[in-house]
Design a protein around this motif. Structure first.
Motif, PDB file in Angstrom:
ATOM      1  N   VAL A 137       0.844  -1.187   0.000  1.00 24.30           N
ATOM      2  CA  VAL A 137       0.000   0.000   0.000  1.00 24.30           C
ATOM      3  C   VAL A 137       0.888   1.249   0.000  1.00 24.30           C
ATOM      4  CG1 VAL A 137      -1.722   1.325   1.295  1.00 24.30           C
ATOM      5  CG2 VAL A 137      -1.855  -1.179   1.222  1.00 24.30           C
ATOM      6  N   ASN A 138       0.539   2.216  -0.830  1.00 25.30           N
ATOM      7  CA  ASN A 138       1.279   3.474  -0.891  1.00 25.30           C
ATOM      8  C   ASN A 138       0.646   4.462   0.086  1.00 25.30           C
ATOM      9  OD1 ASN A 138       2.323   6.061  -1.601  1.00 25.30           O
ATOM     10  ND2 ASN A 138       2.846   5.285  -3.632  1.00 25.30           N
ATOM     11  N   LEU A 139       1.226   4.567   1.284  1.00 22.57           N
ATOM     12  CA  LEU A 139       0.668   5.423   2.322  1.00 22.57           C
ATOM     13  C   LEU A 139       0.722   6.898   1.918  1.00 22.57           C
ATOM     14  CD1 LEU A 139       2.108   3.760   5.566  1.00 22.57           C
ATOM     15  CD2 LEU A 139      -0.108   3.381   4.469  1.00 22.57           C
ATOM     16  N   HIS A 140       1.732   7.265   1.159  1.00 23.53           N
ATOM     17  CA  HIS A 140       1.854   8.665   0.742  1.00 23.53           C
ATOM     18  C   HIS A 140       0.683   9.083  -0.135  1.00 23.53           C
ATOM     19  CE1 HIS A 140       3.605  12.468  -0.381  1.00 23.53           C
ATOM     20  NE2 HIS A 140       3.604  12.135  -1.661  1.00 23.53           N
ATOM     21  N   ASN A 141       0.265   8.205  -1.037  1.00 22.00           N
ATOM     22  CA  ASN A 141      -0.888   8.518  -1.891  1.00 22.00           C
ATOM     23  C   ASN A 141      -2.152   8.689  -1.074  1.00 22.00           C
ATOM     24  OD1 ASN A 141       0.698   8.442  -4.126  1.00 22.00           O
ATOM     25  ND2 ASN A 141      -0.232   6.637  -5.051  1.00 22.00           N
ATOM     26  N   ILE A 142      -2.266   7.912  -0.002  1.00 17.99           N
ATOM     27  CA  ILE A 142      -3.455   7.992   0.849  1.00 17.99           C
ATOM     28  C   ILE A 142      -3.458   9.276   1.663  1.00 17.99           C
ATOM     29  CG2 ILE A 142      -4.601   6.954   2.857  1.00 17.99           C
ATOM     30  CD1 ILE A 142      -3.814   4.223   1.779  1.00 17.99           C
ATOM     31  N   GLU A 143      -2.332   9.595   2.266  1.00 19.29           N
ATOM     32  CA  GLU A 143      -2.281  10.755   3.162  1.00 19.29           C
ATOM     33  C   GLU A 143      -2.444  12.079   2.423  1.00 19.29           C
ATOM     34  OE1 GLU A 143       2.617  11.077   3.340  1.00 19.29           O
ATOM     35  OE2 GLU A 143       1.510  10.103   4.950  1.00 19.29           O
ATOM     36  N   THR A 147      -4.657   1.205  -1.834  1.00 19.02           N
ATOM     37  CA  THR A 147      -4.099   2.527  -2.144  1.00 19.02           C
ATOM     38  C   THR A 147      -5.130   3.391  -2.850  1.00 19.02           C
ATOM     39  OG1 THR A 147      -1.837   1.659  -2.326  1.00 19.02           O
ATOM     40  CG2 THR A 147      -2.297   3.767  -3.395  1.00 19.02           C
ATOM     41  N   LYS A 148      -5.828   2.799  -3.801  1.00 14.88           N
ATOM     42  CA  LYS A 148      -6.818   3.553  -4.569  1.00 14.88           C
ATOM     43  C   LYS A 148      -8.090   3.810  -3.779  1.00 14.88           C
ATOM     44  CE  LYS A 148      -5.447   2.395  -9.291  1.00 14.88           C
ATOM     45  NZ  LYS A 148      -5.362   3.796  -9.751  1.00 14.88           N
ATOM     46  N   ASN A 149      -8.515   2.847  -2.969  1.00 15.22           N
ATOM     47  CA  ASN A 149      -9.800   2.996  -2.276  1.00 15.22           C
ATOM     48  C   ASN A 149      -9.776   2.420  -0.857  1.00 15.22           C
ATOM     49  OD1 ASN A 149     -12.488   3.467  -1.685  1.00 15.22           O
ATOM     50  ND2 ASN A 149     -13.189   1.588  -2.663  1.00 15.22           N
ATOM     51  N   PRO A 150      -9.117   3.101   0.077  1.00 15.86           N
ATOM     52  CA  PRO A 150      -9.130   2.629   1.468  1.00 15.86           C
ATOM     53  C   PRO A 150     -10.513   2.721   2.098  1.00 15.86           C
ATOM     54  CG  PRO A 150      -8.102   4.789   1.315  1.00 15.86           C
ATOM     55  CD  PRO A 150      -8.293   4.314  -0.090  1.00 15.86           C
ATOM     56  N   LEU A 151     -11.410   3.503   1.478  1.00 16.14           N
ATOM     57  CA  LEU A 151     -12.760   3.630   2.040  1.00 16.14           C
ATOM     58  C   LEU A 151     -13.579   2.348   1.903  1.00 16.14           C
ATOM     59  CD1 LEU A 151     -13.823   7.245   1.002  1.00 16.14           C
ATOM     60  CD2 LEU A 151     -13.133   6.414   3.241  1.00 16.14           C
ATOM     61  N   ASN A 205     -11.584  -1.851 -11.104  1.00 13.01           N
ATOM     62  CA  ASN A 205     -12.198  -0.643 -10.547  1.00 13.01           C
ATOM     63  C   ASN A 205     -12.433  -0.824  -9.052  1.00 13.01           C
ATOM     64  OD1 ASN A 205     -13.658   1.598  -9.858  1.00 13.01           O
ATOM     65  ND2 ASN A 205     -15.230   1.370 -11.431  1.00 13.01           N
ATOM     66  N   PRO A 206     -11.443  -0.454  -8.223  1.00 10.69           N
ATOM     67  CA  PRO A 206     -11.579  -0.618  -6.773  1.00 10.69           C
ATOM     68  C   PRO A 206     -12.737   0.164  -6.161  1.00 10.69           C
ATOM     69  CG  PRO A 206      -9.285  -0.282  -7.386  1.00 10.69           C
ATOM     70  CD  PRO A 206     -10.107   0.012  -8.610  1.00 10.69           C
TER      71      PRO A 206
END
Length: 335
Positions: free
Chosen positions: A82-88, A128-132, A165-166
Motif C-alpha cells: 500500500v502506498n501510504l503517501h498517496n493515501i495521506e 491505495t486507490k480505495n481505502p474507504l 475498478n476498486p
C-alpha cells in the motif's frame, strides 16, 4: 508482492467465516443499502471505528510513516504494498486509515475480496486507490456482488470488474443499475454488450455521468457519428467517452480533415483518437513529405492508420515510411 504473513492470515481464517460468506451470496431483490457514496472521495471522512482504538488519541499529520511503528494495520499495509503517501495526500483519509483496526475491520474485508476471487497480490493497489472500502459493511458488499450475479455476469467477469475498478463496490445496486441502463438505452446495447463493456472498462460505468453525456453529444453532434457507429466506438474504445471533450474533437478533426480519414476508417482504427496527437502528426507529416500519406485501402501504396500509432519510431521509419532515422530526425527539426 503480498507478504507471506498476509497470505497465511487470509488462508487461516476460520472456515465457518468463509462458508457463512459464501452462503450469503444469494440473489436479492429490492435490496436496502446504506446511502450512496459520492463520485468523488469525500472531503472529510468521519471516524466510525471503535473508540477503544489506542491510536485514536494520536493527532494525524500528513506523514503516516511516523505512526508505522505504533500501528499493526499500517505495518500490514506496507507489507501488502500500500502506498501510504498517496493515501495521506487525500484530505481525511490519513486519519481514517490511522484509526483502522486490522483484525476487526480490515481482515474481514480482505477475506471477502479473496473469497470473491480478487488476487491478494492486488490488495496493495486496491487499498491505495480505495481505502474507504473498509467503511462498507460486508452485507452491502455482498448485495452488490449478488446484483452482478443476478445480471448474469460470470464469476470471472465480476473478479475483473472489482480488480480493475476498486471503487465499484462503493456504488449501490440502484446506482449501478441506473448507470448500466443509461449505456444500454443511449447506445442501444443488448445484455451481452453491457456485460462486455462493463468488464472491459468498469471505470466508465462509475465515471461522472455528466461527462459521459457530454461526450455522447460530442461524438454524435460534433463528430457526426450515428448511434450504431457510436456503439462500435464505445465497445472498441470505451476510453473515448472518458476523454477531455476538446481533446477528442481536436484529434478527430485532425484525422478527418487533415488526414482525410472517413468516419468508416476511423471506426476501423479508433486508436487514432486515443493516441498522442503529436506522434500522429509527426508521422503523418513525414509520410506527406515523402508523398506516401495514402490511407485509402482501395489504392496503391496503402498505409494503415494503425501504423501511425503503433511501434517505435524505428519500426515506423523502416517498415512504414521505408526511410531512415537520419532523414526522419532531420525532418522533425524542421517542424
Amino acid at each position: 508482492m503480498l507478504s507471506r504473513k498476509v497470505f497465511c492470515l487470509i488462508r487461516n481464517l476460520h472456515i465457518s467465516s468463509v462458508k457463512s460468506l459464501r452462503g450469503s451470496l444469494r440473489p436479492v431483490s429490492s435490496p436496502t443499502e446504506s446511502e450512496d457514496v459520492q463520485e468523488k472521495l469525500p472531503t472529510k471522512v468521519e471516524n466510525t471505528l471503535p473508540s477503544e482504538n489506542p491510536l485514536k488519541s494520536y493527532v494525524p499529520t500528513f506523514n503516516l510513516a511516523a505512526y508505522v511503528n505504533k500501528s499493526e494495520c499500517l505495518q500490514e499495509f506496507i507489507k501488502m504494498g500500500v502506498n501510504l503517501h498517496n493515501i495521506e495526500r487525500r484530505k481525511g483519509l490519513g486519519e481514517f486509515v490511522l484509526n483502522l483496526n486490522f483484525n476487526d475491520t480490515v481482515k474481514p474485508r480482505l477475506l471477502f475480496l479473496a473469497d470473491l476471487g480478487v488476487s491478494p497480490e492486488l490488495f496493495g493497489r486496491f487499498i491505495t486507490k480505495n481505502p474507504l472500502i473498509f467503511k462498507e459493511s460486508i452485507a452491502d458488499l455482498t448485495i452488490r456482488v449478488n446484483y452482478l450475479e443476478s445480471k448474469k455476469f460470470t464469476p470471472q467477469q465480476i473478479i475483473t470488474i472489482v480488480e480493475r475498478n476498486p471503487f465499484w463496490l462503493m456504488f449501490s445496486t440502484k446506482r449501478i443499475d441506473n448507470r448500466l441502463g443509461f449505456f444500454q438505452k443511449n447506445f442501444e446495447l443488448n445484455g451481452d454488450d453491457v456485460r462486455f463493456l462493463t468488464t472491459k472498462q468498469p471505470n466508465l460505468i462509475t465515471y461522472k455521468i455528466e461527462h459521459v453525456q457530454k461526450a455522447l453529444f460530442t461524438v454524435k453532434e460534433e463528430m457526426g457519428f450515428n448511434v450504431e457507429e457510436m456503439k462500435c466506438l464505445l465497445l472498441a474504445k470505451p476510453k473515448l467517452f472518458m476523454m477531455d471533450h476538446s481533446l477528442l474533437v481536436e484529434r478527430f478533426s485532425y484525422a478527418h480533415d487533415e488526414m482525410k480519414l472517413s468516419h468508416e476508417m476511423i471506426l476501423n482504427f479508433p486508436h487514432i483518437l486515443t493516441s498522442r496527437q503529436f506522434r500522429v502528426e509527426q508521422r503523418h507529416k513525414f509520410l506527406k513529405f515523402l508523398e506516401k500519406a495514402q490511407y485509402d485501402p482501395k489504392k496503391d501504396l496503402y498505409v494503415s492508420p494503425k501504423a501511425l500509432v503503433e511501434g517505435t519510431d524505428l519500426d515506423f521509419v523502416l517498415n512504414v515510411a521505408k526511410s531512415d532515422l537520419v532523414t526522419f530526425d532531420a525532418f522533425l527539426r524542421t517542424l
